[in-house]
Design a protein around this motif. Structure first.
Motif, PDB file in Angstrom:
ATOM      1  N   ASP A  13      59.921  15.076  59.038  1.00 30.10           N
ATOM      2  CA  ASP A  13      60.364  13.873  58.531  1.00 30.10           C
ATOM      3  C   ASP A  13      61.675  14.436  57.478  1.00 30.10           C
ATOM      4  OD1 ASP A  13      59.728  10.647  58.204  1.00 30.10           O
ATOM      5  OD2 ASP A  13      60.583  11.655  56.541  1.00 30.10           O
ATOM      6  N   SER A  15      63.352  12.911  55.485  1.00 31.60           N
ATOM      7  CA  SER A  15      63.343  12.529  54.122  1.00 31.60           C
ATOM      8  C   SER A  15      62.342  12.908  53.161  1.00 31.60           C
ATOM      9  CB  SER A  15      63.608  10.779  53.992  1.00 31.60           C
ATOM     10  OG  SER A  15      62.130  10.542  54.321  1.00 31.60           O
ATOM     11  N   VAL A  16      61.283  13.043  53.740  1.00 31.74           N
ATOM     12  CA  VAL A  16      60.072  13.822  53.095  1.00 31.74           C
ATOM     13  C   VAL A  16      60.688  15.114  52.676  1.00 31.74           C
ATOM     14  CG1 VAL A  16      57.674  14.887  53.375  1.00 31.74           C
ATOM     15  CG2 VAL A  16      58.266  12.471  53.979  1.00 31.74           C
ATOM     16  N   ALA A  18      63.748  16.302  52.477  1.00 27.91           N
ATOM     17  CA  ALA A  18      64.849  16.389  51.363  1.00 27.91           C
ATOM     18  C   ALA A  18      64.216  15.868  49.972  1.00 27.91           C
ATOM     19  CB  ALA A  18      65.967  15.375  51.764  1.00 27.91           C
ATOM     20  N   SER A  19      63.411  14.779  49.996  1.00 26.87           N
ATOM     21  CA  SER A  19      62.677  14.421  48.586  1.00 26.87           C
ATOM     22  C   SER A  19      61.993  15.518  48.155  1.00 26.87           C
ATOM     23  CB  SER A  19      62.239  13.046  48.507  1.00 26.87           C
ATOM     24  OG  SER A  19      61.155  13.205  49.423  1.00 26.87           O
ATOM     25  N   THR A  20      61.016  16.166  48.737  1.00 31.98           N
ATOM     26  CA  THR A  20      60.078  17.039  48.304  1.00 31.98           C
ATOM     27  C   THR A  20      60.977  18.522  47.560  1.00 31.98           C
ATOM     28  OG1 THR A  20      58.643  16.646  49.928  1.00 31.98           O
ATOM     29  CG2 THR A  20      58.186  18.832  48.666  1.00 31.98           C
ATOM     30  N   VAL A  22      64.060  18.119  46.384  1.00 34.15           N
ATOM     31  CA  VAL A  22      64.779  17.647  45.308  1.00 34.15           C
ATOM     32  C   VAL A  22      63.804  17.796  43.964  1.00 34.15           C
ATOM     33  CG1 VAL A  22      65.446  15.482  44.018  1.00 34.15           C
ATOM     34  CG2 VAL A  22      66.499  16.069  46.221  1.00 34.15           C
ATOM     35  N   LEU A  23      62.274  17.163  44.389  1.00 30.57           N
ATOM     36  CA  LEU A  23      61.522  17.346  43.459  1.00 30.57           C
ATOM     37  C   LEU A  23      61.330  18.629  42.732  1.00 30.57           C
ATOM     38  CD1 LEU A  23      59.309  15.871  41.568  1.00 30.57           C
ATOM     39  CD2 LEU A  23      57.883  15.853  43.472  1.00 30.57           C
ATOM     40  N   ALA A  26      63.915  20.010  40.796  1.00 23.71           N
ATOM     41  CA  ALA A  26      63.950  19.534  39.204  1.00 23.71           C
ATOM     42  C   ALA A  26      62.939  20.239  38.626  1.00 23.71           C
ATOM     43  CB  ALA A  26      63.711  17.922  39.333  1.00 23.71           C
ATOM     44  N   LEU A  27      61.758  20.732  39.267  1.00 26.27           N
ATOM     45  CA  LEU A  27      60.485  21.402  38.629  1.00 26.27           C
ATOM     46  C   LEU A  27      60.972  22.696  38.095  1.00 26.27           C
ATOM     47  CD1 LEU A  27      57.643  19.881  40.841  1.00 26.27           C
ATOM     48  CD2 LEU A  27      57.963  19.654  38.132  1.00 26.27           C
ATOM     49  N   LYS A 105      49.186  13.057  51.929  1.00 28.07           N
ATOM     50  CA  LYS A 105      50.308  12.154  51.866  1.00 28.07           C
ATOM     51  C   LYS A 105      49.909  10.768  51.558  1.00 28.07           C
ATOM     52  CE  LYS A 105      53.832  14.097  54.842  1.00 28.07           C
ATOM     53  NZ  LYS A 105      54.458  13.928  56.183  1.00 28.07           N
ATOM     54  N   PRO A 106      50.570  10.155  50.498  1.00 26.78           N
ATOM     55  CA  PRO A 106      51.506  10.468  49.835  1.00 26.78           C
ATOM     56  C   PRO A 106      51.001  11.390  48.509  1.00 26.78           C
ATOM     57  CG  PRO A 106      51.240   8.204  49.363  1.00 26.78           C
ATOM     58  CD  PRO A 106      50.090   8.690  50.429  1.00 26.78           C
ATOM     59  N   PHE A 107      51.494  12.466  48.144  1.00 25.29           N
ATOM     60  CA  PHE A 107      50.743  13.094  46.790  1.00 25.29           C
ATOM     61  C   PHE A 107      51.807  12.935  45.828  1.00 25.29           C
ATOM     62  CE2 PHE A 107      53.572  15.655  49.775  1.00 25.29           C
ATOM     63  CZ  PHE A 107      54.714  15.962  49.136  1.00 25.29           C
ATOM     64  N   THR A 108      51.103  13.148  44.524  1.00 22.52           N
ATOM     65  CA  THR A 108      51.879  13.062  43.178  1.00 22.52           C
ATOM     66  C   THR A 108      52.344  14.142  42.959  1.00 22.52           C
ATOM     67  OG1 THR A 108      50.149  13.622  41.729  1.00 22.52           O
ATOM     68  CG2 THR A 108      50.108  11.373  42.445  1.00 22.52           C
ATOM     69  N   GLN A 109      53.439  14.421  41.862  1.00 25.61           N
ATOM     70  CA  GLN A 109      54.054  15.477  41.319  1.00 25.61           C
ATOM     71  C   GLN A 109      53.078  16.633  40.946  1.00 25.61           C
ATOM     72  OE1 GLN A 109      56.659  14.690  38.051  1.00 25.61           O
ATOM     73  NE2 GLN A 109      56.319  16.633  37.540  1.00 25.61           N
TER      74      GLN A 109
ATOM     75  N   THR B 371      55.656   8.861  50.458  1.00 25.14           N
ATOM     76  CA  THR B 371      55.934  10.210  49.785  1.00 25.14           C
ATOM     77  C   THR B 371      57.199  10.554  49.293  1.00 25.14           C
ATOM     78  OG1 THR B 371      54.344  10.989  51.558  1.00 25.14           O
ATOM     79  CG2 THR B 371      55.480  12.734  50.593  1.00 25.14           C
ATOM     80  N   SER B 372      58.236  10.304  50.072  1.00 25.03           N
ATOM     81  CA  SER B 372      59.691  10.500  49.549  1.00 25.03           C
ATOM     82  C   SER B 372      59.949   9.489  48.505  1.00 25.03           C
ATOM     83  CB  SER B 372      60.434   9.950  50.621  1.00 25.03           C
ATOM     84  OG  SER B 372      60.298  10.531  51.923  1.00 25.03           O
ATOM     85  N   SER B 374      57.647   8.546  46.000  1.00 23.38           N
ATOM     86  CA  SER B 374      57.164   9.094  45.046  1.00 23.38           C
ATOM     87  C   SER B 374      57.723  10.489  44.463  1.00 23.38           C
ATOM     88  CB  SER B 374      55.751   9.421  45.370  1.00 23.38           C
ATOM     89  OG  SER B 374      55.068  10.267  44.645  1.00 23.38           O
ATOM     90  N   ASN B 375      58.491  11.303  45.519  1.00 27.21           N
ATOM     91  CA  ASN B 375      59.175  12.432  45.256  1.00 27.21           C
ATOM     92  C   ASN B 375      60.698  11.971  44.252  1.00 27.21           C
ATOM     93  OD1 ASN B 375      57.340  14.283  46.424  1.00 27.21           O
ATOM     94  ND2 ASN B 375      58.418  14.394  48.451  1.00 27.21           N
ATOM     95  N   TYR B 376      61.068  11.091  44.770  1.00 28.74           N
ATOM     96  CA  TYR B 376      62.293  10.830  44.316  1.00 28.74           C
ATOM     97  C   TYR B 376      62.175  10.312  42.871  1.00 28.74           C
ATOM     98  CZ  TYR B 376      65.128  11.403  48.583  1.00 28.74           C
ATOM     99  OH  TYR B 376      65.732  12.003  49.778  1.00 28.74           O
ATOM    100  N   SER B 378      59.551  10.782  40.667  1.00 25.87           N
ATOM    101  CA  SER B 378      58.955  11.804  39.870  1.00 25.87           C
ATOM    102  C   SER B 378      60.259  12.740  39.455  1.00 25.87           C
ATOM    103  CB  SER B 378      57.980  12.783  40.549  1.00 25.87           C
ATOM    104  OG  SER B 378      56.996  11.882  41.084  1.00 25.87           O
ATOM    105  N   ALA B 379      61.332  13.233  40.551  1.00 23.17           N
ATOM    106  CA  ALA B 379      62.496  13.872  39.994  1.00 23.17           C
ATOM    107  C   ALA B 379      63.289  13.235  39.219  1.00 23.17           C
ATOM    108  CB  ALA B 379      62.900  14.259  41.303  1.00 23.17           C
ATOM    109  N   LEU B 382      61.917  13.514  35.565  1.00 24.97           N
ATOM    110  CA  LEU B 382      62.197  14.766  35.039  1.00 24.97           C
ATOM    111  C   LEU B 382      63.414  15.030  34.670  1.00 24.97           C
ATOM    112  CD1 LEU B 382      60.057  16.967  37.786  1.00 24.97           C
ATOM    113  CD2 LEU B 382      59.508  16.807  35.415  1.00 24.97           C
TER     114      LEU B 382
END
Lengths: 201, 582
Positions: A13, A15-16, A18-20, A22-23, A26-27, A105-109, B371-372, B374-376, B378-379, B382
């Motif tokens: 997926d 978007s999952v 790309a967003s993971t 990005v997150l 950021a970490l 899924k969906p998981f938290t940071q 999921t996406s 939540s990721n966006y 959270s980012a 931060l």
């Protein structure tokens, strides 16, 4: 050379994926993104990767098949599996096959970073993670009969609801047993419980 | 805090995060605390900021009438400012949550000292509330749809009664359990039946026939409607019209419920008068907990209950009709008609049950955008904590991605809702290849097994099909799921899906697997209902596929191929009439 840990993400997926990424950036992690298992095998710089975050269910090579392929090639990158609700039995297989951890899924940071950090420390064949059969059974003997029954179903990946139905107790009671047995066994994560079960014979 | 409006307009704090000792969680606020003009404003403006309640208000001197509806700098009513001061609040940020075009609630942020937020912070707050709104909308709809699916299963169990000599009492017990009611009664053919736990006397409720909407009427205070109670403390009522002549009905009763409401202060405004004798609205000074017991009503029937009752009603009617027909079984034709009704009901409800499975698969897909998001988010959190200004600017981009994902979640839920619409005809023109690809993908991701190799051969010309898209999608979904199950544990798992436009203007789809094949003993009965080679399931999957395809004037068949099975169906392309008898 950068000291940042490098995490590879494989998920079909976009978007999952790309967003993971990005997150994780950021970490403070370095990341590489792969839309399929095939892409990972062809493109990934295996020497640089410290941890692999892998979707279980994908068209083409599935997460489990990629895990097997890596293990056949003697590549020991710790793997964190991402599962969707209802895929837990598949994740149980993955843990038995040596994956470090799994998250739903969906998981938290928090869940994601904790899992990745856990997997970075995880050594499958040495240290505190490997346990003798006797040691495992000695721990399991601490459980009451009912807790043991719950444990056997938990490690199959069953939900509180299903376990409750099976044992004819309420899901809430199952949850109490689940917490208690985790405490007694000193195992916080489902992955640890599964490994304990495996070590016990 | 998150503030939710109830049906009567009053509000309740349902979530709270604070460093102060004053807690508002669980407190109720009267509807008059947020007057109608303020509510209208919240529908127009998606954010309202008061940076300092003590800031002087600047007078505007317009040369013509000035519309400030959309101005974010507009001053608020002095009454509201007093209200805030009484609560010890110096700055607020309010984000209205609008769901299905109505004001569902508010996200309210309070600060005890004046606080000015930057444009970036305001923009990302606005975007966050949009994400929240979309998610909320999805959750509420999903919850409603879940209840409807459960009700459809109940309806199915009624229509599927093996013994035609069912008892009213059994049906009543099931209904009472499903809708959480305390007692049930029915009025049929001039005879009153006290059913599940109804201990009171007979009541004439026939005037409620006129008040029904979709043949259902609900209230949590029956005495307010008919001027009397139903006895035995039953004050809530759901009323179902059972026949077109408006004679027969069914009543579901709920008992009085002692509801203790904790108000934030006594819910009355202190009213004084100014020197011209006009009322002065004075907000209350105390917000301390004030408890009130509301004891005249039952637990309310929700709009979802209303919808669910109208879903179950047709199968109740079919059941009662067949029972009546039995009783009056002197004319054969009547009996026959009742049986056809029952059969149609059965087919429709079986269709809904199988829809449930498709719906579950689609619901599963929701995890991806969630999921996406939540990721966006959270980012973004931060990055907002990061002192680097450049980083802050990229937050907007991330939040926009989150909104896009929330919209994607919205589309998935929309798709889901389309499936749930109760059974009238939904024929439309669509691209057969698109439909095929989507349904195959959905079936593959929803099946427990990965690693199935897919060969997709689509016809080069896009086939424009006029049909009930949801139903055809269901057929493909069922066939692919069957194929994947047939290949379980096989060395080679290959699925070939082909579409083509035939010379006689049919849209033809075949689905080939490398599975275990079909037992030749079963082959002749393959499409008959309640024949199954699987250990679970009702064995209606393929018979449902056949009835759907035949409703579309098409045909479906199966064939053994070298190592595996091929299922093929064909439906006419540009069909514009006939078909489906709903």
């Amino acid at each position: 050379m950068s000291t940042r840990k490098c995490v590879a993400i494989v998920d079909d997926d976009r978007s999952v994926l790309a967003s993971t990424s990005v997150l994780l950036s950021a970490l403070g992690y370095a990341t590489s993104q792969h839309p399929s298992g095939e892409h990972f095998l062809e493109e990934a710089d295996l020497d640089r990767i410290d941890c692999l975050v892998l979707d279980v269910r994908m068209p083409g090579i599935s997460g489990l098949e990629l895990q097997k392929e890596l293990s056949d090639r003697d590549i020991s990158i710790p793997i964190v599996f991402i599962t969707a609700h209802g895929d837990i039995p598949m994740a149980v297989k993955a843990i038995r096959a040596g994956a470090a951890d799994m998250i739903e899924k969906p998981f938290t940071q928090g869940e994601l970073t904790e899992s990745i950090e856990f997997s970075l420390r995880y050594r499958p064949f040495s240290g505190p993670n490997s346990m003798t059969r006797d040691a495992a059974n000695e721990r399991l003997d601490r459980l009451t009969k009912r807790e043991r029954e719950v444990f056997e179903l938990v490690v199959l990946g069953e939900t509180n609801k299903t376990i409750g139905r099976e044992l004819e107790i309420s899901p809430r009671t199952v949850d109490v047993h689940r917490k208690k047995l985790r405490e007694k066994l000193g195992a916080d994560r489902l992955a640890d419980l599964i490994r304990l079960k495996q070590a016990s014979g | 805090m998150c503030y939710r409006f109830h049906a009567d307009g009053h509000g309740e704090v349902i979530a709270e995060e604070t460093e102060l000792s004053d807690r508002y969680l669980g407190l109720h606020y009267p509807a008059s605390d947020i007057p109608e003009p303020a509510r209208k404003q919240f529908l127009l403006n998606r954010i309202r900021i008061i940076a300092d309640v003590d800031a002087p208000i600047s007078q505007l001197v317009p040369s013509a009438a000035l519309d400030l509806s959309y101005s974010k700098l507009r001053a608020v009513s002095p009454i509201h400012l007093t209200y805030l001061r009484n609560m010890g609040v110096a700055a607020t940020l309010v984000l209205p949550l609008v769901v299905d075009d109505t004001l569902w609630g508010l996200m309210v942020c309070h600060h005890s000292t004046p606080k000015l937020l930057s444009a970036t912070e305001l923009h990302s707050a606005e975007l966050s509330s949009q994400v929240l709104e979309l998610l909320l909308e999805n959750i509420l709809r999903a919850e409603r749809d879940r209840q409807i699916i459960r009700t459809q299963e109940l309806a199915y169990s009624f229509a599927h009664t093996e013994t035609p000599t069912f008892e009213l009492q059994d049906m009543a017990a099931k209904l009472a359990h499903h809708f959480a009611v305390d007692a049930l009664a029915a009025f049929i053919d001039g005879v009153w039946h006290s059913l599940d736990n109804w201990t009171g006397d007979e009541v004439d409720l026939s005037m409620l026939h006129q008040k029904t909407h979709d043949d259902v009427f609900i209230t949590d205070d029956i005495s307010a409607v008919v001027g009397q109670n139903m006895g035995d403390d039953l004050v809530g009522c759901a009323f179902l019209s059972l026949d077109a002549q408006r004679n027969d009905y069914l009543v579901l009763g709920r008992k009085r419920f002692n509801n203790v409401v904790s108000w934030a202060g006594a819910p009355k405004k202190a009213v004084g008068f100014d020197k011209d004798g006009l009322p002065i609205l004075e907000p209350r000074a105390s917000f301390s907990r004030w408890e009130q017991t509301v004891a005249s009503k039952s637990k309310p029937f929700s709009q979802t209950d209303h919808l669910a009752l109208s879903v179950v009603l047709p199968s109740l009617r079919a059941l009662l009709a067949s029972k009546k027909a039995q009783r009056l079984a002197d004319t054969a034709s009547l009996m026959e008609r009742a049986q056809t009704d029952l059969r149609n009901q059965l087919l429709n409800t079986a269709r809904s049950a199988s829809l449930g499975e498709l719906a579950a698969a689609i619901a599963h897909e929701l995890n991806q955008p969630l999921t996406s998001i939540s990721n966006y988010v959270s980012a973004s959190q931060l990055l907002l904590k990061n002192p680097d200004e450049d980083q802050k600017n990229s937050v907007i981009e991330l939040m926009e991605s989150a909104v896009t994902e929330a919209q994607r979640a919205g589309q998935i839920v929309h798709h889901l809702r389309n499936l749930m619409k109760p059974g009238f005809e939904r024929k439309l023109e669509f691209d057969g290849n698109d439909m095929l690809e989507q349904a195959v993908r959905l079936a593959l991701t929803s099946s427990r097994q990965g690693g199935v190799h897919l060969d997709l051969h689509l016809s080069p010309d896009a086939p424009s099909v006029y049909a009930d898209k949801v139903q055809i999608e269901q057929v493909v979904f069922n066939l692919v799921r069957n194929a994947v199950e047939a290949m379980e544990g096989m060395e080679e798992r290959r699925l070939a899906v082909t579409s083509k436009i035939t010379d006689d203007e049919n849209f033809e789809v075949s689905i080939e697997d490398t599975g275990a094949g079909i037992d030749p003993n079963i082959l002749p009965y393959l499409f008959e209902p309640f024949r199954t080679s699987k250990s679970d399931g009702m064995g209606i999957g393929l018979s449902l596929c056949r009835s759907t395809i035949e409703d579309h004037h098409g045909r479906i068949w199966a064939a053994e191929i070298g190592d595996g099975t091929r299922f093929t169906f064909a439906i006419p392309l540009g069909q514009t009439e006939g078909g489906n008898e709903h």
